[in-house]
Design a protein around this motif. Structure first.
Motif, PDB file in Angstrom:
ATOM      1  N   GLU A  24       6.257  -0.088  -8.352  1.00  0.00           N
ATOM      2  CA  GLU A  24       5.410  -0.603  -9.424  1.00  0.00           C
ATOM      3  C   GLU A  24       3.934  -0.568  -9.031  1.00  0.00           C
ATOM      4  O   GLU A  24       3.081  -0.166  -9.820  1.00  0.00           O
ATOM      5  CB  GLU A  24       5.827  -2.026  -9.781  1.00  0.00           C
ATOM      6  N   GLU A  25       3.649  -1.002  -7.781  1.00  0.00           N
ATOM      7  CA  GLU A  25       2.253  -0.973  -7.330  1.00  0.00           C
ATOM      8  C   GLU A  25       1.719   0.453  -7.298  1.00  0.00           C
ATOM      9  O   GLU A  25       0.583   0.709  -7.683  1.00  0.00           O
ATOM     10  CB  GLU A  25       2.109  -1.587  -5.935  1.00  0.00           C
ATOM     11  N   GLN A  26       2.540   1.389  -6.859  1.00  0.00           N
ATOM     12  CA  GLN A  26       2.102   2.782  -6.783  1.00  0.00           C
ATOM     13  C   GLN A  26       1.787   3.327  -8.170  1.00  0.00           C
ATOM     14  O   GLN A  26       0.826   4.076  -8.341  1.00  0.00           O
ATOM     15  CB  GLN A  26       3.169   3.645  -6.105  1.00  0.00           C
ATOM     16  N   SER A  85      -0.443  -7.156  -3.363  1.00  0.00           N
ATOM     17  CA  SER A  85       1.018  -7.304  -3.306  1.00  0.00           C
ATOM     18  C   SER A  85       1.612  -6.439  -2.202  1.00  0.00           C
ATOM     19  O   SER A  85       2.470  -6.893  -1.435  1.00  0.00           O
ATOM     20  CB  SER A  85       1.605  -6.914  -4.676  1.00  0.00           C
ATOM     21  N   ALA A  86       1.164  -5.203  -2.101  1.00  0.00           N
ATOM     22  CA  ALA A  86       1.656  -4.318  -1.040  1.00  0.00           C
ATOM     23  C   ALA A  86       1.254  -4.843   0.331  1.00  0.00           C
ATOM     24  O   ALA A  86       2.061  -4.828   1.285  1.00  0.00           O
ATOM     25  CB  ALA A  86       1.125  -2.909  -1.245  1.00  0.00           C
ATOM     26  N   ASN A 142       2.845  -7.589   5.404  1.00  0.00           N
ATOM     27  CA  ASN A 142       2.663  -8.660   6.385  1.00  0.00           C
ATOM     28  C   ASN A 142       3.740  -9.734   6.314  1.00  0.00           C
ATOM     29  O   ASN A 142       3.612 -10.770   6.955  1.00  0.00           O
ATOM     30  CB  ASN A 142       1.281  -9.316   6.206  1.00  0.00           C
ATOM     31  N   GLY A 143       4.772  -9.502   5.522  1.00  0.00           N
ATOM     32  CA  GLY A 143       5.885 -10.425   5.459  1.00  0.00           C
ATOM     33  C   GLY A 143       5.590 -11.717   4.744  1.00  0.00           C
ATOM     34  O   GLY A 143       6.214 -12.747   5.034  1.00  0.00           O
ATOM     35  N   LYS A 144       4.667 -11.721   3.816  1.00  0.00           N
ATOM     36  CA  LYS A 144       4.336 -12.937   3.073  1.00  0.00           C
ATOM     37  C   LYS A 144       5.109 -12.993   1.788  1.00  0.00           C
ATOM     38  O   LYS A 144       5.422 -12.081   1.164  1.00  0.00           O
ATOM     39  CB  LYS A 144       2.826 -13.007   2.802  1.00  0.00           C
ATOM     40  N   LEU A 194      -5.632  -3.251 -10.104  1.00  0.00           N
ATOM     41  CA  LEU A 194      -5.684  -2.483  -8.854  1.00  0.00           C
ATOM     42  C   LEU A 194      -5.676  -3.406  -7.641  1.00  0.00           C
ATOM     43  O   LEU A 194      -4.917  -3.195  -6.689  1.00  0.00           O
ATOM     44  CB  LEU A 194      -6.946  -1.615  -8.812  1.00  0.00           C
ATOM     45  N   ILE A 195      -6.515  -4.419  -7.679  1.00  0.00           N
ATOM     46  CA  ILE A 195      -6.572  -5.370  -6.566  1.00  0.00           C
ATOM     47  C   ILE A 195      -5.214  -6.054  -6.399  1.00  0.00           C
ATOM     48  O   ILE A 195      -4.729  -6.223  -5.279  1.00  0.00           O
ATOM     49  CB  ILE A 195      -7.700  -6.394  -6.777  1.00  0.00           C
ATOM     50  N   GLY A 196      -4.597  -6.433  -7.504  1.00  0.00           N
ATOM     51  CA  GLY A 196      -3.291  -7.076  -7.449  1.00  0.00           C
ATOM     52  C   GLY A 196      -2.230  -6.182  -6.830  1.00  0.00           C
ATOM     53  O   GLY A 196      -1.397  -6.643  -6.035  1.00  0.00           O
TER      54      GLY A 196
END
Length: 67
Positions: free
Chosen positions: A2-4, A59-60, A65-67, A53-55
């Motif tokens: 989704e981010e991509q 998210s990625a 970082n495992g958050k 874009l920032i979101g």
């Protein structure tokens, strides 16, 4: 994935916008010290889905970082 999709959809327009304005600032056709010009530049980012874009990148990054 989704981010991509978000990045693929909006990043090119974002980069072109920044390039155009940087060129205008460098060549002197637009003055970044003029408050109205600077406001026009900053306001233009809202039309480029900058928050999305920032979101997507955030998210990625958080997932990485495992958050």
């Amino acid at each position: 994935e989704e981010e991509q999709n978000v990045v693929n959809t909006y990043l090119t327009d974002f980069q072109e916008y920044v390039k155009e304005w940087n060129s205008a600032f460098i060549t002197g056709t637009k003055n970044p010290n003029d408050d109205a010009v600077w406001k026009e530049y900053i306001d233009g980012f809202a039309k480029l889905h900058t928050d999305e874009l920032i979101g997507a990148y955030q998210s990625a990054y958080d997932r990485f970082n495992g958050k």
